[in-house]
Design a protein around this motif. Structure first.
Motif, PDB file in Angstrom:
ATOM      1  N   THR A  36       0.815  -1.208   0.000  1.00  0.00           N
ATOM      2  CA  THR A  36       0.000   0.000   0.000  1.00  0.00           C
ATOM      3  C   THR A  36       0.851   1.260   0.000  1.00  0.00           C
ATOM      4  OG1 THR A  36      -0.133   0.009   2.412  1.00  0.00           O
ATOM      5  CG2 THR A  36      -1.938  -1.071   1.230  1.00  0.00           C
ATOM      6  N   GLU A  37       0.213   2.332  -0.457  1.00  0.00           N
ATOM      7  CA  GLU A  37       0.762   3.671  -0.306  1.00  0.00           C
ATOM      8  C   GLU A  37      -0.264   4.467   0.483  1.00  0.00           C
ATOM      9  OE1 GLU A  37       2.901   5.988  -3.463  1.00  0.00           O
ATOM     10  OE2 GLU A  37       1.129   7.278  -3.239  1.00  0.00           O
ATOM     11  N   SER A  38       0.153   4.992   1.618  1.00  0.00           N
ATOM     12  CA  SER A  38      -0.729   5.745   2.512  1.00  0.00           C
ATOM     13  C   SER A  38      -0.305   7.204   2.517  1.00  0.00           C
ATOM     14  CB  SER A  38      -0.653   5.194   3.936  1.00  0.00           C
ATOM     15  OG  SER A  38      -0.992   3.822   3.954  1.00  0.00           O
ATOM     16  N   THR A  39      -1.261   8.093   2.312  1.00  0.00           N
ATOM     17  CA  THR A  39      -0.989   9.527   2.317  1.00  0.00           C
ATOM     18  C   THR A  39      -1.701  10.141   3.519  1.00  0.00           C
ATOM     19  OG1 THR A  39      -0.824   9.523  -0.083  1.00  0.00           O
ATOM     20  CG2 THR A  39      -1.114  11.660   0.981  1.00  0.00           C
ATOM     21  N   PHE A  40      -0.909  10.655   4.456  1.00  0.00           N
ATOM     22  CA  PHE A  40      -1.414  11.232   5.700  1.00  0.00           C
ATOM     23  C   PHE A  40      -1.421  12.758   5.593  1.00  0.00           C
ATOM     24  CE2 PHE A  40       0.485   7.184   6.804  1.00  0.00           C
ATOM     25  CZ  PHE A  40      -0.410   6.635   7.712  1.00  0.00           C
ATOM     26  N   THR A  41      -2.556  13.363   5.948  1.00  0.00           N
ATOM     27  CA  THR A  41      -2.662  14.813   6.027  1.00  0.00           C
ATOM     28  C   THR A  41      -3.349  15.180   7.347  1.00  0.00           C
ATOM     29  OG1 THR A  41      -4.748  14.767   4.806  1.00  0.00           O
ATOM     30  CG2 THR A  41      -2.762  15.217   3.535  1.00  0.00           C
ATOM     31  N   PHE A  42      -3.011  16.345   7.870  1.00  0.00           N
ATOM     32  CA  PHE A  42      -3.613  16.792   9.122  1.00  0.00           C
ATOM     33  C   PHE A  42      -5.018  17.328   8.900  1.00  0.00           C
ATOM     34  CE2 PHE A  42       0.707  16.996  10.864  1.00  0.00           C
ATOM     35  CZ  PHE A  42       0.486  16.444  12.108  1.00  0.00           C
TER      36      PHE A  42
END
Length: 120
Positions: free
Chosen positions: A90-96
């Motif tokens: 997987t590729e996980s993109t975290f944003t606040f």
């Protein structure tokens, strides 16, 4: 001469702003994060060289995921990992969302959106 000085001041101001924003993001990432559903728990910290480090483990089995890469891109943390137990990549993109809440968009072997809350 006046124009050159103004351009230099503007460029330095932009560089400082970008650095401060990145510093804010990485400092706020540090801690223990829990998901709002079955996913992975996260622990993020800085090592002795001030590099950002992360460990990710399954909320169901407790198994660690293999971290392939972790990069800060603009205001997002992009993590590529493999869950060996299921052979999921997987590729996980975290944003606040706010200082104690992360939104994670997961793409790859599984797709979805997970919200993480900072516990400590």
């Amino acid at each position: 001469m006046k124009n050159i000085f103004l351009v230099l001041v503007c460029l330095l101001g932009v560089s400082t702003t970008v650095y401060c924003q990145e510093k804010f993001i990485t400092d706020d990432l540090i801690g223990y994060w829990e998901p709002d559903q079955h996913a992975t728990q996260l622990v993020i910290w800085r090592d002795v060289n001030s590099n950002l480090q992360m460990v990710e483990f399954s909320t169901i089995s407790g198994e660690l995921l293999t971290l392939l890469s972790m990069k800060l891109i603009n205001e997002e943390l992009v993590v590529k990992s493999v869950f060996e137990e299921k052979n999921w990549k997987t590729e996980s993109t975290f944003t606040f969302i706010d200082k104690n809440t992360l939104k994670c968009i997961v793409k790859g072997s599984i797709d979805g959106t997970v919200t993480y809350t900072k516990i400590k």
